[in-house]
Design a protein around this motif. Structure first.
Motif, mmCIF file in Angstrom:
data_model
loop_
_atom_site.group_PDB
_atom_site.id
_atom_site.type_symbol
_atom_site.label_atom_id
_atom_site.label_comp_id
_atom_site.label_asym_id
_atom_site.label_seq_id
_atom_site.Cartn_x
_atom_site.Cartn_y
_atom_site.Cartn_z
ATOM 1 N N GLY A 108 -42.534 -5.489 -40.150
ATOM 2 C CA GLY A 108 -43.681 -4.656 -39.883
ATOM 3 C C GLY A 108 -43.651 -3.269 -40.465
ATOM 4 N N GLY A 109 -44.869 -2.772 -40.699
ATOM 5 C CA GLY A 109 -45.096 -1.424 -41.195
ATOM 6 C C GLY A 109 -45.699 -0.551 -40.108
ATOM 7 N N ALA A 110 -46.583 0.349 -40.514
ATOM 8 C CA ALA A 110 -47.158 1.333 -39.595
ATOM 9 C C ALA A 110 -47.942 0.674 -38.456
ATOM 10 N N GLY A 111 -48.692 -0.389 -38.741
ATOM 11 C CA GLY A 111 -49.454 -1.066 -37.694
ATOM 12 C C GLY A 111 -48.538 -1.661 -36.644
ATOM 13 N N THR A 112 -47.468 -2.272 -37.084
ATOM 14 C CA THR A 112 -46.481 -2.847 -36.166
ATOM 15 C C THR A 112 -45.800 -1.744 -35.366
ATOM 16 N N LEU A 113 -45.496 -0.643 -36.019
ATOM 17 C CA LEU A 113 -44.899 0.487 -35.316
ATOM 18 C C LEU A 113 -45.809 0.957 -34.185
ATOM 19 N N SER A 114 -47.119 1.021 -34.446
ATOM 20 C CA SER A 114 -48.037 1.458 -33.388
ATOM 21 C C SER A 114 -48.056 0.444 -32.240
ATOM 22 N N GLU A 115 -48.011 -0.840 -32.557
ATOM 23 C CA GLU A 115 -47.990 -1.867 -31.505
ATOM 24 C C GLU A 115 -46.717 -1.780 -30.676
ATOM 25 N N MET A 116 -45.603 -1.511 -31.331
ATOM 26 C CA MET A 116 -44.341 -1.349 -30.610
ATOM 27 C C MET A 116 -44.396 -0.118 -29.701
ATOM 28 N N ALA A 117 -44.970 0.969 -30.195
ATOM 29 C CA ALA A 117 -45.084 2.190 -29.392
ATOM 30 C C ALA A 117 -46.009 1.970 -28.198
ATOM 31 N N TYR A 118 -47.125 1.282 -28.421
ATOM 32 C CA TYR A 118 -48.008 0.960 -27.293
ATOM 33 C C TYR A 118 -47.285 0.088 -26.270
ATOM 34 N N ALA A 119 -46.581 -0.931 -26.732
ATOM 35 C CA ALA A 119 -45.849 -1.812 -25.806
ATOM 36 C C ALA A 119 -44.865 -0.999 -24.974
ATOM 37 N N TRP A 120 -44.163 -0.083 -25.607
ATOM 38 C CA TRP A 120 -43.213 0.767 -24.901
ATOM 39 C C TRP A 120 -43.944 1.621 -23.855
ATOM 40 N N SER A 121 -45.036 2.245 -24.262
ATOM 41 C CA SER A 121 -45.808 3.094 -23.345
ATOM 42 C C SER A 121 -46.401 2.293 -22.195
ATOM 43 N N PHE A 122 -46.774 1.052 -22.470
ATOM 44 C CA PHE A 122 -47.363 0.186 -21.443
ATOM 45 C C PHE A 122 -46.316 -0.474 -20.546
ATOM 46 N N LYS A 123 -45.038 -0.144 -20.775
ATOM 47 C CA LYS A 123 -43.923 -0.659 -19.976
ATOM 48 C C LYS A 123 -43.714 -2.158 -20.147
ATOM 49 N N ARG A 124 -44.021 -2.659 -21.302
ATOM 50 C CA ARG A 124 -43.858 -4.078 -21.603
ATOM 51 C C ARG A 124 -42.448 -4.333 -22.118
ATOM 52 N N LEU A 125 -41.993 -5.549 -21.951
ATOM 53 C CA LEU A 125 -40.753 -6.007 -22.556
ATOM 54 C C LEU A 125 -40.965 -5.998 -24.068
ATOM 55 N N LEU A 126 -40.047 -5.387 -24.796
ATOM 56 C CA LEU A 126 -40.165 -5.254 -26.248
ATOM 57 C C LEU A 126 -38.932 -5.860 -26.915
ATOM 58 N N ILE A 127 -39.190 -6.753 -27.863
ATOM 59 C CA ILE A 127 -38.131 -7.463 -28.582
ATOM 60 C C ILE A 127 -38.375 -7.268 -30.073
ATOM 61 N N GLY A 128 -37.312 -6.979 -30.834
ATOM 62 C CA GLY A 128 -37.462 -6.775 -32.273
ATOM 63 C C GLY A 128 -36.423 -7.554 -33.059
ATOM 64 N N PHE A 129 -36.884 -8.254 -34.096
ATOM 65 C CA PHE A 129 -35.968 -8.989 -34.975
ATOM 66 C C PHE A 129 -35.204 -7.998 -35.850
ATOM 67 N N SER A 130 -33.879 -8.060 -35.792
ATOM 68 C CA SER A 130 -33.033 -7.138 -36.550
ATOM 69 C C SER A 130 -32.626 -7.688 -37.909
ATOM 70 N N ASN A 131 -32.996 -8.915 -38.206
ATOM 71 C CA ASN A 131 -32.614 -9.540 -39.484
ATOM 72 C C ASN A 131 -33.785 -9.606 -40.467
ATOM 73 N N VAL A 132 -34.818 -8.785 -40.235
ATOM 74 C CA VAL A 132 -36.003 -8.752 -41.085
ATOM 75 C C VAL A 132 -36.296 -7.289 -41.395
ATOM 76 N N ASP A 133 -36.574 -6.966 -42.657
ATOM 77 C CA ASP A 133 -36.889 -5.585 -43.017
ATOM 78 C C ASP A 133 -38.150 -5.108 -42.310
ATOM 79 N N GLY A 134 -38.168 -3.840 -41.921
ATOM 80 C CA GLY A 134 -39.329 -3.239 -41.289
ATOM 81 C C GLY A 134 -38.959 -2.567 -39.978
ATOM 82 N N TRP A 135 -39.991 -2.177 -39.225
ATOM 83 C CA TRP A 135 -39.778 -1.429 -37.994
ATOM 84 C C TRP A 135 -39.012 -2.207 -36.931
ATOM 85 N N SER A 136 -39.132 -3.511 -36.903
ATOM 86 C CA SER A 136 -38.369 -4.262 -35.890
ATOM 87 C C SER A 136 -36.873 -4.077 -36.099
#
Length: 187
Positions: A108-136
């Motif tokens: 993910g790029g900027a759009g994914t970053l915003s979704e991750m930030a919203y998920a964090w702010s909304f107190k949602r469980l957040l999971i990110g793939f560490s074996n793929v380039d990008g914000w995750s």
């Protein structure tokens, strides 16, 4: 009982048979195999691969894929979207995508970053793939800010994973703990 909706977010354009594509496909399939519905921005890339994976599940049924479309055109959704919700909100619709029971980022790029930030702010469980380039990868195993979202989850972070099986394990262990909902900004 209402089935939980899990969002998968990531790059809009990826190569088929890339690691990111395969991770999205396998994760979408695993989610439906385990009784979840899959939500995304409903376009191409990660979103299409995740929905295609959902369709590949033996437990798939109509209504398992939900596309939150940025335009007013419901037909903009990929061919694997069962439900297409046109928002007319462009990238602001990312907040709606991220308001699922959990959010899984794959690259993910900027759009994914915003979704991750919203998920964090909304107190949602957040999971990110560490074996793929990008914000995750960048945010895997990190807290997105200094706030304590859950007193009972001292290791609260964007949980880093490398496979759909690891996502499944985190969902089983952690999803019941992530039970708060954002109701307003508190200063």
């Amino acid at each position: 009982m209402r089935r939980k909706i899990i969002a998968i977010v990531g790059d809009n354009r990826i190569e088929k048979n890339s690691v990111a594509y395969n991770m999205a496909f396998e994760t979408g399939k695993m989610l439906v195999d385990n009784g979840y519905r899959v939500q995304s921005g409903g376009l191409g890339g990660i979103m299409e691969a995740a929905f295609k994976g959902a369709y590949a599940s033996r437990k798939y049924r109509e209504g398992d894929t939900i596309a939150i479309i940025p335009s007013n055109n419901a037909d903009m959704a990929n061919n694997y979207a069962d439900i297409s919700i046109p928002t007319g909100m462009d990238s602001m619709r990312n907040a709606i995508v991220a308001n699922a029971s959990a959010v899984i980022a794959i690259g993910g790029g900027a759009g994914t970053l915003s979704e991750m930030a919203y998920a964090w702010s909304f107190k949602r469980l957040l999971i990110g793939f560490s074996n793929v380039d990008g914000w995750s990868r960048i945010l895997a195993n990190m807290s997105l800010d200094h706030r304590i979202r859950y007193e009972n989850i001292p290791e609260d972070c964007c949980y880093g994973v490398q496979s759909a099986e690891e996502v499944e394990k985190i969902l089983q262990e952690k999803l019941p703990l992530y039970n708060k909902y954002h109701d307003r900004i508190v200063f």
